[in-house]
Design a protein around this motif. Structure first.
Motif, mmCIF file in Angstrom:
data_model
loop_
_atom_site.group_PDB
_atom_site.id
_atom_site.type_symbol
_atom_site.label_atom_id
_atom_site.label_comp_id
_atom_site.label_asym_id
_atom_site.label_seq_id
_atom_site.Cartn_x
_atom_site.Cartn_y
_atom_site.Cartn_z
ATOM 1 N N THR A 63 0.848 -1.221 -0.085
ATOM 2 C CA THR A 63 0.029 -0.132 -0.014
ATOM 3 C C THR A 63 0.919 1.182 -0.087
ATOM 4 O O THR A 63 0.305 2.316 -0.272
ATOM 5 C CB THR A 63 -0.967 -0.088 1.015
ATOM 6 N N ASP A 64 2.250 1.108 0.138
ATOM 7 C CA ASP A 64 3.025 2.342 0.048
ATOM 8 C C ASP A 64 3.249 2.686 -1.504
ATOM 9 O O ASP A 64 3.586 3.571 -1.621
ATOM 10 C CB ASP A 64 4.443 2.015 0.757
ATOM 11 N N TRP A 65 3.037 1.648 -2.315
ATOM 12 C CA TRP A 65 2.634 2.068 -3.572
ATOM 13 C C TRP A 65 1.605 1.282 -4.303
ATOM 14 O O TRP A 65 1.799 0.180 -4.612
ATOM 15 C CB TRP A 65 4.188 1.601 -4.440
ATOM 16 N N PRO A 66 0.426 2.181 -4.432
ATOM 17 C CA PRO A 66 -0.878 1.282 -4.520
ATOM 18 C C PRO A 66 -0.803 0.622 -5.801
ATOM 19 O O PRO A 66 -1.486 -0.649 -5.791
ATOM 20 C CB PRO A 66 -1.976 2.231 -4.267
ATOM 21 N N SER A 67 -0.434 1.006 -7.088
ATOM 22 C CA SER A 67 -0.560 0.368 -8.023
ATOM 23 C C SER A 67 0.289 -0.882 -8.132
ATOM 24 O O SER A 67 -0.053 -1.672 -9.164
ATOM 25 C CB SER A 67 0.163 1.296 -9.268
ATOM 26 N N THR A 68 0.708 -1.198 -7.215
ATOM 27 C CA THR A 68 1.605 -2.619 -7.195
ATOM 28 C C THR A 68 0.491 -3.841 -7.115
ATOM 29 O O THR A 68 0.856 -4.734 -7.407
ATOM 30 C CB THR A 68 2.714 -2.876 -6.066
ATOM 31 N N ILE A 69 -0.691 -3.541 -6.814
ATOM 32 C CA ILE A 69 -1.518 -4.504 -6.468
ATOM 33 C C ILE A 69 -1.932 -5.048 -7.840
ATOM 34 O O ILE A 69 -2.563 -6.433 -8.051
ATOM 35 C CB ILE A 69 -3.092 -3.994 -5.896
ATOM 36 N N LEU A 70 -1.684 -4.227 -8.993
ATOM 37 C CA LEU A 70 -2.041 -4.807 -10.213
ATOM 38 C C LEU A 70 -1.255 -5.845 -10.530
ATOM 39 O O LEU A 70 -1.727 -6.737 -11.477
ATOM 40 C CB LEU A 70 -1.660 -3.551 -11.238
ATOM 41 N N ARG A 71 -0.276 -6.144 -10.086
ATOM 42 C CA ARG A 71 0.534 -7.161 -10.462
ATOM 43 C C ARG A 71 0.044 -8.583 -9.847
ATOM 44 O O ARG A 71 0.289 -9.669 -10.205
ATOM 45 C CB ARG A 71 2.025 -7.168 -10.001
ATOM 46 N N ARG A 72 -1.120 -8.265 -8.943
ATOM 47 C CA ARG A 72 -1.991 -9.522 -8.469
ATOM 48 C C ARG A 72 -3.193 -9.410 -9.108
ATOM 49 O O ARG A 72 -4.132 -10.134 -8.642
ATOM 50 C CB ARG A 72 -1.924 -9.592 -6.986
ATOM 51 N N THR A 73 -3.571 -8.668 -10.217
ATOM 52 C CA THR A 73 -4.713 -8.539 -10.908
ATOM 53 C C THR A 73 -4.661 -9.163 -12.294
ATOM 54 O O THR A 73 -4.454 -8.415 -13.374
ATOM 55 C CB THR A 73 -4.981 -7.156 -11.019
ATOM 56 N N PRO A 74 -5.053 -10.506 -12.436
ATOM 57 C CA PRO A 74 -4.908 -10.874 -13.854
ATOM 58 C C PRO A 74 -5.818 -10.629 -14.874
ATOM 59 O O PRO A 74 -5.721 -10.527 -16.093
ATOM 60 C CB PRO A 74 -5.075 -12.490 -13.529
ATOM 61 N N HIS A 75 -7.075 -10.067 -14.191
ATOM 62 C CA HIS A 75 -7.996 -9.316 -15.250
ATOM 63 C C HIS A 75 -7.644 -7.980 -15.477
ATOM 64 O O HIS A 75 -8.686 -7.480 -16.268
ATOM 65 C CB HIS A 75 -9.329 -9.738 -14.762
ATOM 66 N N ALA A 76 -6.562 -7.378 -15.158
ATOM 67 C CA ALA A 76 -6.164 -5.977 -15.625
ATOM 68 C C ALA A 76 -5.246 -6.072 -16.708
ATOM 69 O O ALA A 76 -4.564 -7.081 -16.855
ATOM 70 C CB ALA A 76 -5.381 -5.405 -14.295
ATOM 71 N N ARG A 77 -5.036 -5.084 -17.585
ATOM 72 C CA ARG A 77 -4.130 -5.134 -18.638
ATOM 73 C C ARG A 77 -3.492 -3.675 -18.431
ATOM 74 O O ARG A 77 -4.144 -2.691 -18.601
ATOM 75 C CB ARG A 77 -4.752 -5.105 -20.105
ATOM 76 N N LEU A 78 -1.933 -3.553 -18.713
ATOM 77 C CA LEU A 78 -1.549 -2.308 -18.656
ATOM 78 C C LEU A 78 -0.893 -1.893 -19.959
ATOM 79 O O LEU A 78 -0.265 -2.640 -20.541
ATOM 80 C CB LEU A 78 -0.193 -2.608 -17.528
ATOM 81 N N PHE A 79 -1.280 -0.563 -20.287
ATOM 82 C CA PHE A 79 -0.881 -0.299 -21.842
ATOM 83 C C PHE A 79 -0.043 0.890 -21.341
ATOM 84 O O PHE A 79 -0.160 1.768 -20.823
ATOM 85 C CB PHE A 79 -2.148 0.331 -22.298
ATOM 86 N N LEU A 80 1.294 0.799 -21.909
ATOM 87 C CA LEU A 80 2.369 1.834 -22.041
ATOM 88 C C LEU A 80 2.613 2.270 -23.309
ATOM 89 O O LEU A 80 2.408 1.427 -24.428
ATOM 90 C CB LEU A 80 3.571 1.215 -21.322
ATOM 91 N N ASP A 81 3.284 3.420 -23.382
ATOM 92 C CA ASP A 81 4.005 4.015 -24.659
ATOM 93 C C ASP A 81 5.614 3.796 -24.120
ATOM 94 O O ASP A 81 5.876 3.644 -23.256
ATOM 95 C CB ASP A 81 3.494 5.593 -24.995
ATOM 96 N N ALA A 82 6.392 4.400 -25.352
ATOM 97 C CA ALA A 82 7.587 4.257 -25.073
ATOM 98 C C ALA A 82 8.230 4.988 -24.098
ATOM 99 O O ALA A 82 9.304 4.800 -23.334
ATOM 100 C CB ALA A 82 8.458 4.725 -26.598
ATOM 101 N N GLU A 83 7.722 6.131 -23.909
ATOM 102 C CA GLU A 83 8.100 7.117 -22.716
ATOM 103 C C GLU A 83 7.853 6.697 -21.386
ATOM 104 O O GLU A 83 8.622 6.839 -20.518
ATOM 105 C CB GLU A 83 7.545 8.625 -23.025
ATOM 106 N N SER A 84 6.588 6.187 -21.170
ATOM 107 C CA SER A 84 6.500 5.649 -19.698
ATOM 108 C C SER A 84 7.178 4.342 -19.490
ATOM 109 O O SER A 84 7.354 3.992 -18.180
ATOM 110 C CB SER A 84 4.916 5.268 -19.516
ATOM 111 N N ALA A 85 7.479 3.561 -20.617
ATOM 112 C CA ALA A 85 8.247 2.447 -20.292
ATOM 113 C C ALA A 85 9.813 2.938 -20.227
ATOM 114 O O ALA A 85 10.678 1.659 -19.860
ATOM 115 C CB ALA A 85 7.896 1.406 -21.367
#
Length: 268
Positions: free
Chosen positions: A229-251
């Motif tokens: 919870t110190d970095w809330p978005s890390t919960i996404l790594r335990r969320t198989p029904h999620a999908r993360l979309f990045l571009d070259a800059e954010s990656a």
């Protein structure tokens, strides 16, 4: 369209696109697919949509998609307390101008940050969300890893409530100023109504669109830190029904991490 690079971070599928436009187009296509399928199955669909600069390219790509908006109810995920829907930074205004007016959904359910009884407003909105399945959540990741306004150290991955009052951290306040929504720190409201993480992740599909160089460190932390919870978005790594979309800059700060995930065979 150039083929995206696909990896998996924990349970989270990640797609890295060469440009923001290609990322936005892929996310728009995904949104259309999820919503059409829901309408085909139930005759209607319900979607939670984020606001803010990170979602602009994605929303701009939606008009080119075949989406049955007349059968879709739209929710948003947060609103400043004390900010009216005519304020330039209002999330209600953002949804109205960029989603409700151009697309004409069946209904848009707004959070009223100026309600006389804020706790009652939280309860009202939670009841609306829980009334039927949510098919899709479209969101981003904050510069400090927040999801909606679930802030580091305050987020609760098992929160029994779906809507609550939160207090913005200084970094979130700075982000709002940096994005041009307020002229200075003193102008940013310190509290907001926000959907909780369990509410956001309750959707059948979770789409996380996170472009821009200013999100690169947040993306790297999301992909590398153990869920906390110190970095809330890390919960996404335990969320198989999620999908993360990045571009070259954010990656950009995650290139080594992405190579390691690919080499380990964690293809999405």
């Amino acid at each position: 369209m150039t083929t995206a690079r696909l990896v998996r971070a924990g349970s989270l599928p990640v797609a890295i696109h060469p440009t923001t436009a290609e990322m936005a187009e892929a996310a728009a296509q995904h949104t259309a697919e999820v919503l059409r399928q829901a309408v085909d199955q139930r005759g209607s669909a319900r979607v939670i949509m984020a606001t803010g600069n990170s979602q602009l390219a994605f929303v701009a790509a939606l008009p080119g998609q075949d989406i049955p908006w007349s059968k879709i109810t739209v929710f948003h995920m947060d609103e400043y307390i004390g900010v009216g829907d005519g304020h330039s930074a209002s999330f209600r205004k953002w949804i109205r101008e960029r989603v409700a007016e151009p697309f004409g959904p069946a209904a848009v359910e707004y959070i009223d940050g100026t309600a006389e009884d804020i706790e009652a407003e939280c309860a009202r909105y939670e009841a609306l969300l829980r009334a039927a399945p949510i098919d899709l959540t479209c969101m981003g990741i904050g510069e400090n890893g927040h999801l909606a306004f679930n802030e580091p150290g305050e987020a609760d991955f098992a929160d029994p409530r779906w809507v609550r009052v939160i207090r913005l951290t200084q970094r979130s306040i700075d982000q709002q100023v940096g994005e041009g929504h307020f002229p200075d720190r003193a102008s940013v409201p310190v509290t907001a109504i926000s959907l909780t993480i369990p509410a956001l992740l309750a959707a059948g599909s979770v789409q996380v669109v996170t472009p821009e160089a200013r999100k690169a460190q947040a993306v790297r932390s999301t992909l590398t830190l153990e869920p906390t919870t110190d970095w809330p978005s890390t919960i996404l790594r335990r969320t198989p029904h999620a999908r993360l979309f990045l571009d070259a800059e954010s990656a950009a700060e995650s290139a080594e991490v992405i190579r390691e995930l690919a080499a380990a065979g964690d293809g999405a």
